[in-house]
Design a protein around this motif. Structure first.
Motif, PDB file in Angstrom:
ATOM      1  N   PHE A  89       0.840  -1.195   0.000  1.00  0.00           N
ATOM      2  CA  PHE A  89       0.000   0.000   0.000  1.00  0.00           C
ATOM      3  C   PHE A  89       0.878   1.249   0.000  1.00  0.00           C
ATOM      4  O   PHE A  89       2.082   1.173   0.242  1.00  0.00           O
ATOM      5  N   PRO A  90       0.279   2.394  -0.276  1.00  0.00           N
ATOM      6  CA  PRO A  90       1.057   3.638  -0.215  1.00  0.00           C
ATOM      7  C   PRO A  90       1.703   3.813   1.158  1.00  0.00           C
ATOM      8  O   PRO A  90       1.222   3.276   2.160  1.00  0.00           O
ATOM      9  N   ALA A  91       2.785   4.556   1.217  1.00  0.00           N
ATOM     10  CA  ALA A  91       3.541   4.745   2.459  1.00  0.00           C
ATOM     11  C   ALA A  91       2.632   5.200   3.594  1.00  0.00           C
ATOM     12  O   ALA A  91       1.810   6.107   3.428  1.00  0.00           O
ATOM     13  N   SER A  92       2.762   4.532   4.742  1.00  0.00           N
ATOM     14  CA  SER A  92       2.051   4.858   5.981  1.00  0.00           C
ATOM     15  C   SER A  92       0.555   4.590   5.925  1.00  0.00           C
ATOM     16  O   SER A  92      -0.174   4.963   6.855  1.00  0.00           O
ATOM     17  N   ALA A  93       0.074   3.939   4.859  1.00  0.00           N
ATOM     18  CA  ALA A  93      -1.362   3.656   4.767  1.00  0.00           C
ATOM     19  C   ALA A  93      -1.791   2.612   5.784  1.00  0.00           C
ATOM     20  O   ALA A  93      -2.940   2.618   6.250  1.00  0.00           O
ATOM     21  N   VAL A  94      -0.886   1.697   6.143  1.00  0.00           N
ATOM     22  CA  VAL A  94      -1.208   0.659   7.120  1.00  0.00           C
ATOM     23  C   VAL A  94       0.064   0.349   7.907  1.00  0.00           C
ATOM     24  O   VAL A  94       1.176   0.405   7.378  1.00  0.00           O
ATOM     25  N   THR A  95      -0.122   0.051   9.180  1.00  0.00           N
ATOM     26  CA  THR A  95       1.006  -0.271  10.054  1.00  0.00           C
ATOM     27  C   THR A  95       0.819  -1.665  10.632  1.00  0.00           C
ATOM     28  O   THR A  95      -0.256  -1.992  11.154  1.00  0.00           O
ATOM     29  N   VAL A  96       1.863  -2.470  10.524  1.00  0.00           N
ATOM     30  CA  VAL A  96       1.876  -3.800  11.124  1.00  0.00           C
ATOM     31  C   VAL A  96       2.829  -3.757  12.305  1.00  0.00           C
ATOM     32  O   VAL A  96       4.001  -3.386  12.158  1.00  0.00           O
ATOM     33  N   ALA A  97       2.331  -4.108  13.480  1.00  0.00           N
ATOM     34  CA  ALA A  97       3.128  -4.043  14.696  1.00  0.00           C
ATOM     35  C   ALA A  97       2.821  -5.252  15.577  1.00  0.00           C
ATOM     36  O   ALA A  97       2.015  -6.119  15.215  1.00  0.00           O
ATOM     37  N   ILE A  98       3.468  -5.306  16.738  1.00  0.00           N
ATOM     38  CA  ILE A  98       3.184  -6.337  17.733  1.00  0.00           C
ATOM     39  C   ILE A  98       2.053  -5.832  18.622  1.00  0.00           C
ATOM     40  O   ILE A  98       2.043  -4.659  19.027  1.00  0.00           O
ATOM     41  N   ASN A  99       1.081  -6.692  18.935  1.00  0.00           N
ATOM     42  CA  ASN A  99      -0.052  -6.242  19.739  1.00  0.00           C
ATOM     43  C   ASN A  99       0.356  -5.967  21.192  1.00  0.00           C
ATOM     44  O   ASN A  99       1.472  -6.273  21.620  1.00  0.00           O
TER      45      ASN A  99
END
Length: 211
Positions: A109-119
């Motif tokens: 996706f475009p930059a910063s559109a979605v963030t994947v992190a640890i919950n």
């Protein structure tokens, strides 16, 4: 004959016997042990001491170490962001770590559109769009998203399920017990008692499980 126990130089006691059983046929094709092995008879071995110390999931966690070492078979998933159409089919094959999954999903996706992190629980993923909602589903009858704990209808943020990473030699002590670590090690350590022998192990300079 061989004595069942021996005393070692460091005053430890070693069991010299075995755990073999003598079996007799009690019916056609059916055998039954007719003796007590040495371990049972003498109470020769102490039970194992330990518990689940629940390593936290980190970006460096390996996919093969998830689910206690069972791992996840990766493939394609479908990800939709309401604010950034169209829906993307993302091939997660080849990802070796959680960081690799993060890179593959965010790069679709475009930059910063979605963030994947640890919950927040430090046991699964957190997937959050910059705005709107996110939907993740499996395709072609697969179970990749489900196995990664991120299959979800449209929500503002997906809190993934417990991926239960196994402990390895490279696991940081600070990542044990769900990321709370083992407490201060300064001046503290582990005491191991075997018979009349006691050993204190200093952990003050140790950072990983293998030291």
């Amino acid at each position: 004959g061989q004595a069942p126990f021996s005393m070692l130089a460091e005053n430890a006691i070693r069991y010299e016997g075995d755990s073999f059983a003598i079996n007799s046929f009690i019916d056609l094709g059916l055998q039954q042990s007719n003796n007590a092995d040495g371990i049972t008879a003498f109470g020769a071995l102490s039970p194992a001491i330990g518990r689940d110390i629940n390593p936290a999931l980190t970006l460096s966690s390996r996919i093969s170490d998830l689910y206690g070492g069972g791992g996840v078979n990766l493939g394609q998933i479908s990800v939709s962001l309401s604010a950034s159409p169209p829906t993307q089919t993302i091939d997660l094959s080849g990802a070796q770590t959680i960081a690799d999954l993060k890179s593959k999903i965010e790069a679709a996706f475009p930059a910063s559109a979605v963030t994947v992190a640890i919950n927040a629980a430090k046991n699964g993923l957190q997937i959050t769009p910059a705005s709107g909602t996110v939907t993740i589903s499996d395709i072609n009858g697969g179970f990749v998203a489900a196995d990664l704990g991120i299959r979800s209808a449209a929500v503002a943020s997906i809190t993934g399920g417990d991926l239960n990473p196994r402990m390895t030699g490279q696991t940081l002590l600070s990542d044990l017990n769900g990321g709370t670590g083992i407490g201060t090690t300064a001046g503290n350590g582990i005491r191991i008692v075997n018979g009349i022998t006691t050993k204190d192990i200093d952990l003050s300079t140790v950072t990983t499980v293998e030291g």
